[in-house]
Design a protein around this motif. Structure first.
Motif, mmCIF file in Angstrom:
data_model
loop_
_atom_site.group_PDB
_atom_site.id
_atom_site.type_symbol
_atom_site.label_atom_id
_atom_site.label_comp_id
_atom_site.label_asym_id
_atom_site.label_seq_id
_atom_site.Cartn_x
_atom_site.Cartn_y
_atom_site.Cartn_z
ATOM 1 N N THR A 37 0.848 -1.191 0.000
ATOM 2 C CA THR A 37 0.000 0.000 0.000
ATOM 3 C C THR A 37 0.883 1.241 0.000
ATOM 4 O O THR A 37 1.888 1.310 0.706
ATOM 5 C CB THR A 37 -0.962 0.022 1.206
ATOM 6 N N LEU A 38 0.492 2.225 -0.803
ATOM 7 C CA LEU A 38 1.309 3.406 -1.071
ATOM 8 C C LEU A 38 0.534 4.682 -0.787
ATOM 9 O O LEU A 38 -0.695 4.705 -0.850
ATOM 10 C CB LEU A 38 1.728 3.428 -2.554
ATOM 11 N N ARG A 39 1.262 5.752 -0.497
ATOM 12 C CA ARG A 39 0.690 7.087 -0.430
ATOM 13 C C ARG A 39 1.103 7.835 -1.694
ATOM 14 O O ARG A 39 2.207 7.659 -2.193
ATOM 15 C CB ARG A 39 1.184 7.826 0.825
ATOM 16 N N SER A 40 0.228 8.689 -2.176
ATOM 17 C CA SER A 40 0.528 9.430 -3.400
ATOM 18 C C SER A 40 1.247 10.731 -3.069
ATOM 19 O O SER A 40 1.358 11.148 -1.911
ATOM 20 C CB SER A 40 -0.763 9.738 -4.171
ATOM 21 N N ASN A 41 1.711 11.380 -4.110
ATOM 22 C CA ASN A 41 2.322 12.697 -3.990
ATOM 23 C C ASN A 41 1.296 13.755 -3.571
ATOM 24 O O ASN A 41 1.674 14.849 -3.164
ATOM 25 C CB ASN A 41 2.949 13.061 -5.333
ATOM 26 N N ASP A 42 0.009 13.420 -3.643
ATOM 27 C CA ASP A 42 -1.066 14.388 -3.398
ATOM 28 C C ASP A 42 -1.880 14.009 -2.163
ATOM 29 O O ASP A 42 -3.093 14.200 -2.133
ATOM 30 C CB ASP A 42 -1.979 14.445 -4.623
ATOM 31 N N LEU A 95 -4.553 -0.545 -9.787
ATOM 32 C CA LEU A 95 -3.745 -1.696 -9.410
ATOM 33 C C LEU A 95 -2.460 -1.612 -10.212
ATOM 34 O O LEU A 95 -2.474 -1.687 -11.449
ATOM 35 C CB LEU A 95 -4.464 -3.006 -9.703
ATOM 36 N N LEU A 96 -1.335 -1.449 -9.539
ATOM 37 C CA LEU A 96 -0.039 -1.342 -10.188
ATOM 38 C C LEU A 96 0.616 -2.717 -10.223
ATOM 39 O O LEU A 96 0.687 -3.408 -9.210
ATOM 40 C CB LEU A 96 0.846 -0.352 -9.433
ATOM 41 N N ILE A 97 1.103 -3.114 -11.408
ATOM 42 C CA ILE A 97 1.652 -4.453 -11.600
ATOM 43 C C ILE A 97 2.677 -4.397 -12.718
ATOM 44 O O ILE A 97 2.527 -3.623 -13.678
ATOM 45 C CB ILE A 97 0.508 -5.452 -11.933
ATOM 46 N N ASN A 98 3.745 -5.181 -12.624
ATOM 47 C CA ASN A 98 4.758 -5.082 -13.677
ATOM 48 C C ASN A 98 4.281 -5.799 -14.948
ATOM 49 O O ASN A 98 3.408 -6.678 -14.894
ATOM 50 C CB ASN A 98 6.121 -5.572 -13.179
ATOM 51 N N ASP A 139 -7.320 -17.198 6.673
ATOM 52 C CA ASP A 139 -8.230 -17.131 7.813
ATOM 53 C C ASP A 139 -9.680 -17.354 7.426
ATOM 54 O O ASP A 139 -10.576 -17.279 8.264
ATOM 55 C CB ASP A 139 -8.081 -15.789 8.542
ATOM 56 N N GLY A 140 -9.923 -17.596 6.125
ATOM 57 C CA GLY A 140 -11.270 -17.918 5.678
ATOM 58 C C GLY A 140 -12.205 -16.734 5.550
ATOM 59 O O GLY A 140 -13.377 -16.915 5.218
ATOM 60 N N ARG A 141 -11.739 -15.506 5.798
ATOM 61 C CA ARG A 141 -12.609 -14.336 5.746
ATOM 62 C C ARG A 141 -12.562 -13.702 4.366
ATOM 63 O O ARG A 141 -11.517 -13.627 3.725
ATOM 64 C CB ARG A 141 -12.203 -13.312 6.801
ATOM 65 N N GLU A 142 -13.722 -13.244 3.911
ATOM 66 C CA GLU A 142 -13.814 -12.579 2.613
ATOM 67 C C GLU A 142 -13.510 -11.092 2.783
ATOM 68 O O GLU A 142 -14.115 -10.412 3.616
ATOM 69 C CB GLU A 142 -15.216 -12.750 2.024
ATOM 70 N N ARG A 143 -12.563 -10.616 1.994
ATOM 71 C CA ARG A 143 -12.257 -9.182 1.948
ATOM 72 C C ARG A 143 -12.027 -8.848 0.478
ATOM 73 O O ARG A 143 -11.293 -9.554 -0.208
ATOM 74 C CB ARG A 143 -10.999 -8.845 2.764
ATOM 75 N N ARG A 144 -12.603 -7.755 0.017
ATOM 76 C CA ARG A 144 -12.513 -7.459 -1.405
ATOM 77 C C ARG A 144 -12.583 -5.952 -1.635
ATOM 78 O O ARG A 144 -13.316 -5.249 -0.956
ATOM 79 C CB ARG A 144 -13.665 -8.142 -2.139
ATOM 80 N N VAL A 145 -11.789 -5.491 -2.595
ATOM 81 C CA VAL A 145 -11.880 -4.115 -3.080
ATOM 82 C C VAL A 145 -11.914 -4.187 -4.599
ATOM 83 O O VAL A 145 -11.017 -4.763 -5.220
ATOM 84 C CB VAL A 145 -10.688 -3.251 -2.623
ATOM 85 N N GLY A 146 -12.949 -3.627 -5.196
ATOM 86 C CA GLY A 146 -13.116 -3.699 -6.641
ATOM 87 C C GLY A 146 -12.930 -2.360 -7.326
ATOM 88 O O GLY A 146 -12.567 -1.354 -6.711
ATOM 89 N N GLY A 147 -13.173 -2.364 -8.632
ATOM 90 C CA GLY A 147 -13.103 -1.136 -9.414
ATOM 91 C C GLY A 147 -11.703 -0.605 -9.619
ATOM 92 O O GLY A 147 -11.510 0.611 -9.766
ATOM 93 N N LEU A 148 -10.695 -1.487 -9.661
ATOM 94 C CA LEU A 148 -9.302 -1.066 -9.775
ATOM 95 C C LEU A 148 -8.822 -1.189 -11.220
ATOM 96 O O LEU A 148 -8.930 -2.250 -11.835
ATOM 97 C CB LEU A 148 -8.420 -1.915 -8.860
ATOM 98 N N LEU A 190 2.453 -6.216 -6.068
ATOM 99 C CA LEU A 190 1.447 -5.289 -6.571
ATOM 100 C C LEU A 190 1.503 -4.012 -5.750
ATOM 101 O O LEU A 190 1.957 -4.008 -4.604
ATOM 102 C CB LEU A 190 0.042 -5.882 -6.470
ATOM 103 N N GLY A 191 0.994 -2.920 -6.325
ATOM 104 C CA GLY A 191 0.894 -1.660 -5.601
ATOM 105 C C GLY A 191 -0.494 -1.087 -5.711
ATOM 106 O O GLY A 191 -1.204 -1.302 -6.692
ATOM 107 N N GLY A 192 -0.911 -0.353 -4.693
ATOM 108 C CA GLY A 192 -2.188 0.348 -4.687
ATOM 109 C C GLY A 192 -2.209 1.313 -3.527
ATOM 110 O O GLY A 192 -1.331 1.291 -2.662
ATOM 111 N N TYR A 193 -3.228 2.151 -3.493
ATOM 112 C CA TYR A 193 -3.204 3.267 -2.557
ATOM 113 C C TYR A 193 -3.793 2.945 -1.181
ATOM 114 O O TYR A 193 -4.769 2.206 -1.055
ATOM 115 C CB TYR A 193 -3.948 4.472 -3.146
#
Length: 762
Positions: free
Chosen positions: A647-652, A675-678, A701-710, A722-725
């Motif tokens: 996870t990254l912070r942006s310049n802004d 989603l940043l990927i080589n 751990d069997g738990r569902e976690r999801r972030v979409g729209g990337l 991978l990288g993302g904010y």
């Protein structure tokens, strides 16, 4: 390095791009009159200390002693926009939850104390007296161990001291702070291995070092004023070696915006002589490779009757050197290469810089601390420095770069869940009470308590707690069952939209604003990343006549909760912060002797560091060499389809504050949903640039976690990373995914998988 097949930025850090970034925010915020005067005095003796990073106010300052992010923070605070009760009359909290982080804060400065009305789902104006009385009534009904007193890194030393005193008088050590989410690993590891919980370098060391080794710290975005001493060091021949999965422009090249010659000619200074893109979680192995090369060169030198290591230092000042060297010699180059993602030739070249340098500083950031084995990351860097006696001499040291303006200082004056770190005996004598001695809750434990229902109340002194934590969705859902939530803030943020059964939003003065109390205009103080204390004076007109200072708010709540005690002179302390500084000096006499007399010492006054004096307050009485149990810091195994998310912070942005949608230094504009990927990983996964995907947690751990729209963007990253904010991708971080010893969330290597097609939208 980045090429034409990846999104990237061709220019250097600083330069015209930095000025354009400041100008854009200036035009958007339409700041209050006097902002230029504020910027002219920012981070200078007698001026105010920036609310952004914890970089120092140097004794010999530049004409303009602020950076792009520091200017943005000041413009953001001195905006003419106002978030009044009329705004809340027109918007329910349910509606506001659909707004972006940027748009919430863009409403401007909060102007009135507010209480949440559940029937209308709105914040309504209330008086300060009403708020204090209601908060007091709620707290008095609760078991003190069920209440949490959180601080962000912005509050002054004076506020932090009063806040921790109030919490302990109330009966709890539940004093987590933002350090729990970033540099708690530093506090734990450095305390154990060198006996001091903060870095040993001071600002002047950067004028005397021969080499600087950087690990997981993005100077260009997170502490841009650091670029000036780096540029000066390079120009005098210092070599800089950077380890980071991401090629950050601030460690590649810069143009000094304050140099007319550089600005007009475009002449840039290369910063790093060596840049090694270590795999996320690969730093233990990378540093082991450096150490292995140093030992190899020592063997060669001894055959000639010479030496590379500082044997006298090792014998007199360190413990367990043999166990450490046995581990290094027993670890193969193949294991090091596999775990670091780096070649032995690259590590040997970097190691040779260390061998040849007489004086070395080790710099690091959250790339080391926010890992499951972050303790070993930091301890390995200390190992490297100890090999040649690079702690406790001018031009040397271990130097964690703190990200928030007073997060280190708050710990210094008692914000800690660990009672053994606080002089409870002095507090008891000064204020006539028996402080609680049970260990309090840190940030992760607070979240666990919210989920379990054992935490009933949360008082937040600044910050955006619910947005900054891991496991956001589950904690936010349970948060609404809290009996009481109190948020002390300057602007609206997402945490304010999730109220407890009783909830109050209390607006405070900003640091750049005049703080006038019964005793006249007040000064507040902060501690920088080098353990120097600085006075700060705000001079701008407050955003609203209804604002109170943070000390006044803390005192108002305390008086409503605590029984009368002649030793608790809350009104006197609020009327004159100098009396609070007298209390700090009485509690910490060695570090704060002559506190009020030294407020405006140019460059700040140094509160000291035992390890810098080679006094090792450790179990052995010496600096500890340590042996890592793992070569990977991730805490999980690689497997097909599993990636390491950084996870990254942006310049802004600064922490959870989003100034805009321009991550100029990475070449990303207009969005944070990426989603940043080589390119090689893209091809292997069958992804196309611009394709919209989702990320799912791949924790066991069997738990569902999801972030979409990337949106997929090709980016220069090591294979499998991978990288993302941050904070948008925080929901993917399990609460259990943290440093083993400090419980700092491990946000720099999160196990995830990529979902496409129906799986991504389902």
């Amino acid at each position: 390095m980045a090429d034409r097949d990846t999104v990237h930025y061709d220019g250097p850090a600083g330069g015209w791009g930095s000025l354009r970034g400041i100008t854009r925010i200036f035009g958007k915020e339409l700041p209050a009159p006097g902002v230029l005067d504020t910027l002219a005095h920012q981070n200078k003796p007698g001026g105010f200390m920036c609310t952004s990073c914890a970089w120092t106010k140097p004794a010999h300052h530049n004409p303009l002693e602020f950076c792009e992010n520091g200017a943005k923070a000041t413009l953001w605070e001195l905006t003419t926009r106002r978030c009044t009760p009329d705004f809340f009359a027109g918007h329910t909290l349910c509606e506001l939850k659909g707004w972006s982080d940027h748009d919430l804060e863009q409403q401007g400065r909060l102007t009135h104390p507010l209480r949440y009305d559940r029937e209308t789902d709105r914040y309504l104006p209330c008086s300060w007296e009403e708020a204090f009385a209601a908060i007091g009534d709620n707290l008095k009904r609760l078991d003190p161990q069920s209440a949490v007193f959180y601080t962000s890194g912005r509050a002054s030393l004076e506020t932090a001291y009063l806040y921790q005193l109030f919490a302990r008088l109330y009966g709890t050590n539940n004093l987590p702070d933002s350090s729990n989410m970033c540099h708690e690993t530093t506090s734990i590891s450095l305390k154990k291995v060198i006996g001091a919980s903060v870095g040993t370098s001071v600002f002047e060391d950067f004028s005397a070092c021969d080499a600087i080794f950087f690990f997981g710290q993005n100077t260009g975005s997170n502490s841009p004023r650091f670029l000036h001493p780096l540029q000066e060091a390079v120009k005098r021949g210092c070599r800089i070696v950077a380890f980071n999965p991401v090629v950050e422009k601030g460690l590649v090249a810069m143009i000094n915006p304050q140099s007319p010659t550089e600005m007009l000619t475009g002449h840039e200074t290369p910063i790093s002589s060596h840049y090694l893109q270590v795999k996320a979680g690969g730093d233990i192995a990378a540093i082991m490779g450096l150490c292995k090369h140093v030992l190899d060169r020592e063997d060669e030198a001894r055959a000639r009757g010479e030496s590379v290591l500082d044997h006298d230092f090792i014998a007199r000042h360190t413990h367990d050197f043999e166990a450490f060297t046995d581990k290094i010699r027993a670890t193969s180059w193949e294991e090091i290469e596999d775990n670091s993602g780096l070649t032995r030739d690259a590590l040997r070249e970097a190691g040779e810089v260390y061998v040849e340098a007489e004086r070395v500083i080790g710099i690091y950031g959250m790339g080391l601390t926010q890992q499951v084995h972050g303790f070993d990351n930091v301890a390995m860097l200390v190992n490297l420095l100890l090999m040649k006696g690079n702690i406790g001499r001018d031009g040397t040291g271990i130097s964690p770069v703190r990200g928030h303006s007073n997060v280190q200082g708050q710990r210094t004056v008692g914000i800690s869940e660990k009672p053994e770190l606080v002089p409870m005996d002095k507090l008891a004598r000064l204020f006539g009470f028996s402080p609680p001695m049970e260990k309090g809750l840190n940030t992760v434990e607070t979240c666990e308590g919210v989920l379990a229902g054992t935490v009933k109340a949360f008082i937040g002194l600044g910050g955006n707690f619910l947005r900054a934590i891991p496991e956001q969705e589950a904690v936010a859902e349970a948060w609404q069952r809290l009996e009481l939530t109190v948020q002390i803030a300057t602007k609206l943020n997402r945490s304010h939209l999730v109220p407890g059964r009783a909830a109050y939003l209390l607006p405070c003065l900003g640091r750049s604003e005049e703080d006038r109390q019964a005793g006249g205009p007040q000064t507040v103080t902060m501690e920088d990343t080098f353990s120097c204390i600085h006075g700060s004076v705000g001079r701008r007109k407050p955003a609203s006549e209804h604002l109170l200072s943070e000390p006044a708010i803390v005192a108002g709540i305390a008086k409503a909760v605590l029984a009368p005690n002649p030793k608790l002179r809350w009104d006197d302390w609020v009327g004159d912060y100098g009396k609070v500084r007298d209390l700090i000096e009485a509690t910490y006499p060695q570090e704060f002797r002559g506190f009020n007399e030294r407020l405006f010492t140019p460059g700040g006054f140094y509160r000291g560091n035992s390890a810098r004096e080679r006094i090792w307050k450790t179990a052995s009485g010496k600096a500890e060499f340590t042996v890592p149990k793992e070569l990977s810091a991730t805490g999980f195994e690689d497997r097909p389809g599993r990636y390491r998310l950084i996870t990254l912070r942006s310049n802004d942005q600064f922490n959870t504050t989003i100034y805009g949608y321009s991550d100029r230094l990475r070449g990303i504009e207009g969005t944070r949903d990426v989603l940043l990927i080589n390119p090689d990983d893209m091809a292997r996964a069958g992804l196309a640039e611009g394709q919209v995907v989702a990320l799912a947690s791949d924790a066991d751990d069997g738990r569902e976690r999801r972030v979409g729209g990337l949106k997929v963007l090709p980016f220069d990253l090591p294979d499998g990373c991978l990288g993302g904010y941050y904070p948008e991708l925080n929901p993917l971080i399990p609460l259990s995914h943290h440093d083993v010893q400090s419980k700092t969330p491990a946000a720099k290597a999160v196990p995830v998988r990529i979902l496409t097609g129906a799986a991504a939208s389902g």
